[in-house]
Design a protein around this motif. Sequence first.
Motif, PDB file in Angstrom:
ATOM      1  N   SER A  73    -123.111  57.429  28.571  1.00  0.00           N
ATOM      2  CA  SER A  73    -121.738  57.500  28.483  1.00  0.00           C
ATOM      3  C   SER A  73    -121.414  59.091  28.591  1.00  0.00           C
ATOM      4  O   SER A  73    -121.586  60.088  27.749  1.00  0.00           O
ATOM      5  CB  SER A  73    -121.198  57.005  27.171  1.00  0.00           C
ATOM      6  N   SER A  74    -120.860  59.457  29.676  1.00  0.00           N
ATOM      7  CA  SER A  74    -120.501  60.718  29.912  1.00  0.00           C
ATOM      8  C   SER A  74    -119.223  61.158  30.900  1.00  0.00           C
ATOM      9  O   SER A  74    -118.909  59.998  31.565  1.00  0.00           O
ATOM     10  CB  SER A  74    -121.790  61.464  30.794  1.00  0.00           C
TER      11      SER A  74
ATOM     12  N   GLY B  91    -110.511  69.385  16.210  1.00  0.00           N
ATOM     13  CA  GLY B  91    -111.963  69.496  15.838  1.00  0.00           C
ATOM     14  C   GLY B  91    -112.873  68.499  15.746  1.00  0.00           C
ATOM     15  O   GLY B  91    -113.739  68.335  14.957  1.00  0.00           O
ATOM     16  N   VAL B  92    -112.334  67.368  16.474  1.00  0.00           N
ATOM     17  CA  VAL B  92    -113.492  66.179  16.497  1.00  0.00           C
ATOM     18  C   VAL B  92    -114.365  66.311  17.799  1.00  0.00           C
ATOM     19  O   VAL B  92    -114.031  66.628  18.699  1.00  0.00           O
ATOM     20  CB  VAL B  92    -112.613  64.917  16.852  1.00  0.00           C
ATOM     21  N   LEU B  93    -115.690  66.158  17.487  1.00  0.00           N
ATOM     22  CA  LEU B  93    -116.818  66.401  18.315  1.00  0.00           C
ATOM     23  C   LEU B  93    -116.759  65.201  19.316  1.00  0.00           C
ATOM     24  O   LEU B  93    -116.867  64.103  18.671  1.00  0.00           O
ATOM     25  CB  LEU B  93    -118.109  66.558  17.687  1.00  0.00           C
ATOM     26  N   VAL B  94    -116.582  65.378  20.383  1.00  0.00           N
ATOM     27  CA  VAL B  94    -116.658  64.094  21.380  1.00  0.00           C
ATOM     28  C   VAL B  94    -118.021  64.091  22.318  1.00  0.00           C
ATOM     29  O   VAL B  94    -118.161  63.242  22.966  1.00  0.00           O
ATOM     30  CB  VAL B  94    -115.482  64.278  22.205  1.00  0.00           C
TER      31      VAL B  94
ATOM     32  N   GLU C 261    -121.902  64.588  27.871  1.00  0.00           N
ATOM     33  CA  GLU C 261    -122.708  63.513  27.330  1.00  0.00           C
ATOM     34  C   GLU C 261    -121.718  63.227  25.835  1.00  0.00           C
ATOM     35  O   GLU C 261    -121.851  64.113  24.982  1.00  0.00           O
ATOM     36  CB  GLU C 261    -124.214  63.660  26.963  1.00  0.00           C
ATOM     37  N   THR C 262    -121.308  61.949  26.004  1.00  0.00           N
ATOM     38  CA  THR C 262    -120.594  61.739  24.574  1.00  0.00           C
ATOM     39  C   THR C 262    -121.278  61.530  23.385  1.00  0.00           C
ATOM     40  O   THR C 262    -122.473  61.176  23.546  1.00  0.00           O
ATOM     41  CB  THR C 262    -119.360  60.534  25.110  1.00  0.00           C
TER      42      THR C 262
ATOM     43  N   VAL D 185    -121.413  58.841  21.828  1.00  0.00           N
ATOM     44  CA  VAL D 185    -121.951  57.467  21.843  1.00  0.00           C
ATOM     45  C   VAL D 185    -122.940  57.184  22.610  1.00  0.00           C
ATOM     46  O   VAL D 185    -123.658  55.945  22.809  1.00  0.00           O
ATOM     47  CB  VAL D 185    -120.788  56.411  22.096  1.00  0.00           C
ATOM     48  N   ASP D 186    -123.501  58.115  23.625  1.00  0.00           N
ATOM     49  CA  ASP D 186    -124.554  58.174  24.424  1.00  0.00           C
ATOM     50  C   ASP D 186    -125.776  57.797  23.701  1.00  0.00           C
ATOM     51  O   ASP D 186    -125.949  58.033  22.550  1.00  0.00           O
ATOM     52  CB  ASP D 186    -124.493  59.344  25.201  1.00  0.00           C
ATOM     53  N   ILE D 187    -126.781  57.042  24.347  1.00  0.00           N
ATOM     54  CA  ILE D 187    -127.919  56.997  23.661  1.00  0.00           C
ATOM     55  C   ILE D 187    -128.563  58.083  23.329  1.00  0.00           C
ATOM     56  O   ILE D 187    -129.667  57.913  22.693  1.00  0.00           O
ATOM     57  CB  ILE D 187    -128.916  55.880  24.516  1.00  0.00           C
ATOM     58  N   GLY D 188    -128.459  59.001  24.231  1.00  0.00           N
ATOM     59  CA  GLY D 188    -129.232  60.417  23.698  1.00  0.00           C
ATOM     60  C   GLY D 188    -128.775  61.086  22.740  1.00  0.00           C
ATOM     61  O   GLY D 188    -129.383  62.176  22.333  1.00  0.00           O
ATOM     62  N   THR D 189    -127.747  60.840  21.855  1.00  0.00           N
ATOM     63  CA  THR D 189    -127.288  61.340  20.760  1.00  0.00           C
ATOM     64  C   THR D 189    -127.963  61.550  19.747  1.00  0.00           C
ATOM     65  O   THR D 189    -128.634  60.275  19.196  1.00  0.00           O
ATOM     66  CB  THR D 189    -125.907  60.673  20.338  1.00  0.00           C
ATOM     67  N   SER D 190    -128.355  62.864  18.857  1.00  0.00           N
ATOM     68  CA  SER D 190    -128.878  62.875  17.830  1.00  0.00           C
ATOM     69  C   SER D 190    -128.677  63.919  17.045  1.00  0.00           C
ATOM     70  O   SER D 190    -128.812  65.169  17.406  1.00  0.00           O
ATOM     71  CB  SER D 190    -130.429  62.920  18.013  1.00  0.00           C
ATOM     72  N   ILE D 191    -127.756  63.669  16.025  1.00  0.00           N
ATOM     73  CA  ILE D 191    -126.931  64.833  15.248  1.00  0.00           C
ATOM     74  C   ILE D 191    -127.135  64.939  13.790  1.00  0.00           C
ATOM     75  O   ILE D 191    -127.185  63.533  13.248  1.00  0.00           O
ATOM     76  CB  ILE D 191    -125.497  64.836  15.524  1.00  0.00           C
ATOM     77  N   GLY D 192    -127.507  65.740  13.130  1.00  0.00           N
ATOM     78  CA  GLY D 192    -127.615  65.821  11.660  1.00  0.00           C
ATOM     79  C   GLY D 192    -126.225  65.844  11.114  1.00  0.00           C
ATOM     80  O   GLY D 192    -125.408  66.652  11.592  1.00  0.00           O
TER      81      GLY D 192
END
Length: 280
Positions: free
Chosen positions: A133-134, A156-159, A173-174, A176-183
């Motif tokens: 998703s990009s 201020g919404v991170l997309v 890269e949005t 919801v992308d499968i590569g997302t990993s955020i604390g």
Amino acid sequence: MKTYLKKYGVRLLILVLIVALIVGVGHYFRQGRAGAAEDAAGAVRTPFQKVATALVSRMEELYGYIYEYDNLLEENEQLRARIAELEQENRENDMAAEENARLRELLNLSEKHSDFTYESAKVVSWNASNWSSSFTISKGSDNGLEVGDSVITEYGVLVGTISELGSNWATVETVVDIGTSIGVLVGNEEVSAMLQGDYTLMRSQYMKLTFVAETGRVITGDIVVTSGAGGAYPQGLILGTVTSVHTEAAGQVEYAVVEPFTDLDALTQIFVIKDYQVVE
């Protein structure tokens, strides 16, 4: 109508001349006293004169109609052109109003995060792949952007984050992308967790909340924000809202489903955070 005149105009002109000649001859014979032959001719001629007069009158009406019709066509074309201009002006005014609203919201955000340095950009196109998703934006390295920069809305919404870069473009890269990993931190209790992309959820534009702290309590409706841990993302950026919570047998949260706080498909303009103060 103009085509009709070009095709039959000569024939109509000849017919009008013949009618005019007949009317003229009749007028000549009426100048003096007519004899028996003239009376007979007049008796035969009179019906034709009436028909010819009516025909001439009809031809005049026809030409008048054609003239008015052509004028109406020209006027309609002018009106259509003016309507198109007004519609374009309205679109531009709407776009300007939307832009002003975004900038006002960004100003409010800047007051809260005075350490942020922004770069505004337009969404140019979306990636059509089913595996990611990009989208592509209209700014790049020439504007000081870097891979890993956070991309937000005016609220201020991170997309997403920049994953690829060109001189005057960048791929985002949005979230919801499968590569997302955020604390992240969840809810009022600020429960620590990890927000990750999931292939199945990505199709519906949702994210997966995992690695929730053992003592943490997560409920539907909780807001998820970036924790800022590690410095990869600024602290306090909104990500989404918890829509469902799935627990293990012992009551421990196994994972939760998070809906992005903004409609990703509706994005037209974004803001890239080029610089910010890292919170240790």
